[in-house]
Design a protein around this motif. Sequence first.
Motif, short mmCIF file in Angstrom:
data_model
loop_
_atom_site.label_atom_id
_atom_site.label_comp_id
_atom_site.label_asym_id
_atom_site.label_seq_id
_atom_site.Cartn_x
_atom_site.Cartn_y
_atom_site.Cartn_z
N ASP A 80 0.69 -1.16 0.04
CA ASP A 80 -0.11 0.18 0.00
C ASP A 80 0.82 1.27 -0.18
O ASP A 80 1.45 1.53 1.01
N ALA A 81 0.86 1.97 -1.10
CA ALA A 81 1.75 3.22 -1.19
C ALA A 81 1.41 4.18 -0.27
O ALA A 81 2.30 5.06 0.03
N SER A 82 0.10 4.22 0.04
CA SER A 82 -0.37 5.53 1.00
C SER A 82 0.06 5.11 2.42
O SER A 82 0.47 6.08 3.17
N THR A 83 0.21 3.80 2.98
CA THR A 83 0.42 3.59 4.33
C THR A 83 2.13 2.86 4.27
O THR A 83 2.47 2.52 5.60
N LYS A 84 2.55 2.40 3.26
CA LYS A 84 3.86 1.62 3.08
C LYS A 84 3.70 0.49 3.94
O LYS A 84 4.70 -0.19 4.41
N GLN A 85 2.44 -0.04 4.03
CA GLN A 85 2.37 -1.28 4.63
C GLN A 85 2.38 -2.53 3.63
O GLN A 85 1.80 -2.19 2.53
#
Length: 731
Positions: free
Chosen positions: A225-230
Amino acid sequence: MLNVSHVGAQSKAKQPVYQDTPFWQDYAVKYYLSKDQSIDLNATYADRNGNVLLFGSTGTLLPHDGQFLYPGSIIKDTKYRTSAPKKMAALTSYQNQFVLLDDKAILSHAFAGSIYSKHELPKANQVVGGKDFAFLISDGSSLHWVKDSKTLFKGNLSGDQVLDLKYQASSQTYFILGKHGVYTFSPSSLSISKLYAGGPLAAFDIAEKSSKVYLGMSDGYAVLDASTKQVGEKQQKLPWTEITAIKVIGDKVWFGSTKGAFALKKDGKFDYYNGERWLPSNVVKHIAEGPKNSVLITTSAGLGQICFKKMTLHEKAVFYDEQVRKRHIRNGFNASLDGMQKGNLSTGYLADSDNDGLWTSMYLGGEIFRYAVTKDPEALQNCRESLDAMERLYKLTPVPGFPARSFERRGFISSLSDPERWQPSPDPEWDFKSTTSSDEVIGHIFAFGAMAELVDDPDLKKRSIVLIDTLMSHILKNDMYLIDFDGKPTMWGKWNPKYVNSFPTNVGDRKLNSSNITAMLQTAYHFTKKEKYKQKAFELLTKYGYYENLMRPFSVLGRAGKDADAHAQNMSDGWNHSDDEMYYVGYWGLYRYAFNDTLKANFKKSILDHWQIERPEKEGAWNIFTALTGTKQFDLNEAAWYLKEHPLDMIDWAIQNSHRKDIVKIPDNFRRQTTQEVLPPDEKPIMRHNANQFNMDRNGGNGLSEHSAGDIWLLPYWLGRYLGVISGPKN
């Protein structure tokens, strides 16, 4: 053309009906590198005009002259003479146009040639376009951001290797795949940020309007997930885990691997493309969206273009009808095209078969149902020509009522299959194949009975009834045996109680032969009204226990005990799927021509009992044959699935599935089921209805033969149309 103006004569309003609306049918157009082309292909793209351009170690290349079933080649691109001196290093797509990278500049022949942006990376081999004709390029180590011949940024990944570049317009962000991480480059801040550390990585892609970044590795893939870096859990339940390419196209995520390509669907399952039915090679290098609802898959041996076309089942039937009539009629028989050179349909020969009579009976059955539904004169002529061939099986043998397996012109026995089984016919111009088996006989009776009932041509009806009477009189005259040219029963043509009841009650042949001979005698009585057939049937059913035999539950059947003879043990070492074929074509006469309503009701119970154990196979023909009983439950959706998922390409390509990580294998068992869930027909080898639908692989013989769709597909489709459980086309 197929006439569709009539509805099925046996339509049952209470049964479910599949509405034949268009679905997406996939097929492949392939382009091969020649043996003397030492080219390392690495990418293929399409432009807004539908042009397709490949890129490899020699520069740009073009696909040439390919169409479905007729592969093309790959040739040098010479369209732009001004490109010849340039040292092209990469190809990409920008605003649906081709953009090239050489050692000096980023350039394009589109946009009126206005793109020529010089750069400072002479060994650059990767390029991706961003906003306003700005491009990020790399040589695997350095990264430069270039616009209008100005290098606006220079950087690197601090010890990591650049493998691939992407741009997401919705976030105006460049994504960089490193061997050990994923990075972003921001044009506004002119900075590189690490999004994810891990690996080693091999491929990636990001959907245009999503934060999901798909990361391919040598042992599966994960979603970042590019928004959370998860990053999510690594996914390894895949057709194959060694990922080489990823591309998000529409609502599917496409993966390339070292064992073919596969697409992740909304339901979490995969469409798998393995073998040369789909791809020139299973080693995938690159995936891109192609023109006209297609996907371009670059492989080590060439380009596979997976095409998707809206099609109804009826349109598929039209396609298959042409396939049969153009390439699969030998002496009137429904035959295979064998001896081909790697799928080349212009090579090969029409092959004889042990089961020329059976395969032709099943094709003939389909054409009978087609004629009953449409009254199409072409279908009637197909029926006539098939019956001509079937009739000659009886005329070319020296024994009255004994049908040959096949026939061929005199003098070619040494080149035919099983040459020891061939004998000279009384007709000096022909030879016939002996040793005819029970599966041939039940196929004959099925087709002759259907023709006698459903075809309104007086000549064909009369000839069919004569053939039924001729065959069954031979069997009755010879004490329920099929007697060959040598005066002896054939290996399998035995319905005498001494043979049938010699099997233990749990051995399938006891049930099968009882079911088949009952169907055959009922059919003979129904059309001839000769009491000898009815009397013999009831004698077998009551005095010799054939009724008990055929009504015995399928759950009882299994391996013979240790005290059984060798023949019984050999015949019950596992489920024989040819038996299913014999049962089901026999059910036409068993149920439809039952002597009375009580028998008919009980025979229905036996048919439904059989259907229950067949359900895991999702066998289209057996589900639709079950519908002839009028039952509401016969897995119509699975039958339609079988018909829709069957490949248009009927060539015997080598196919591999046993390596897959997304299937659940089960222990060896009597039914010879190998996995929890059967694979779709277009992911397996081509199979007739007598095959185990759980067979996953075909090794060797790659592209050497093409099956006829006549018995495999057209029979279940037209039977479904006749029974009214498949509608006419709904465009």
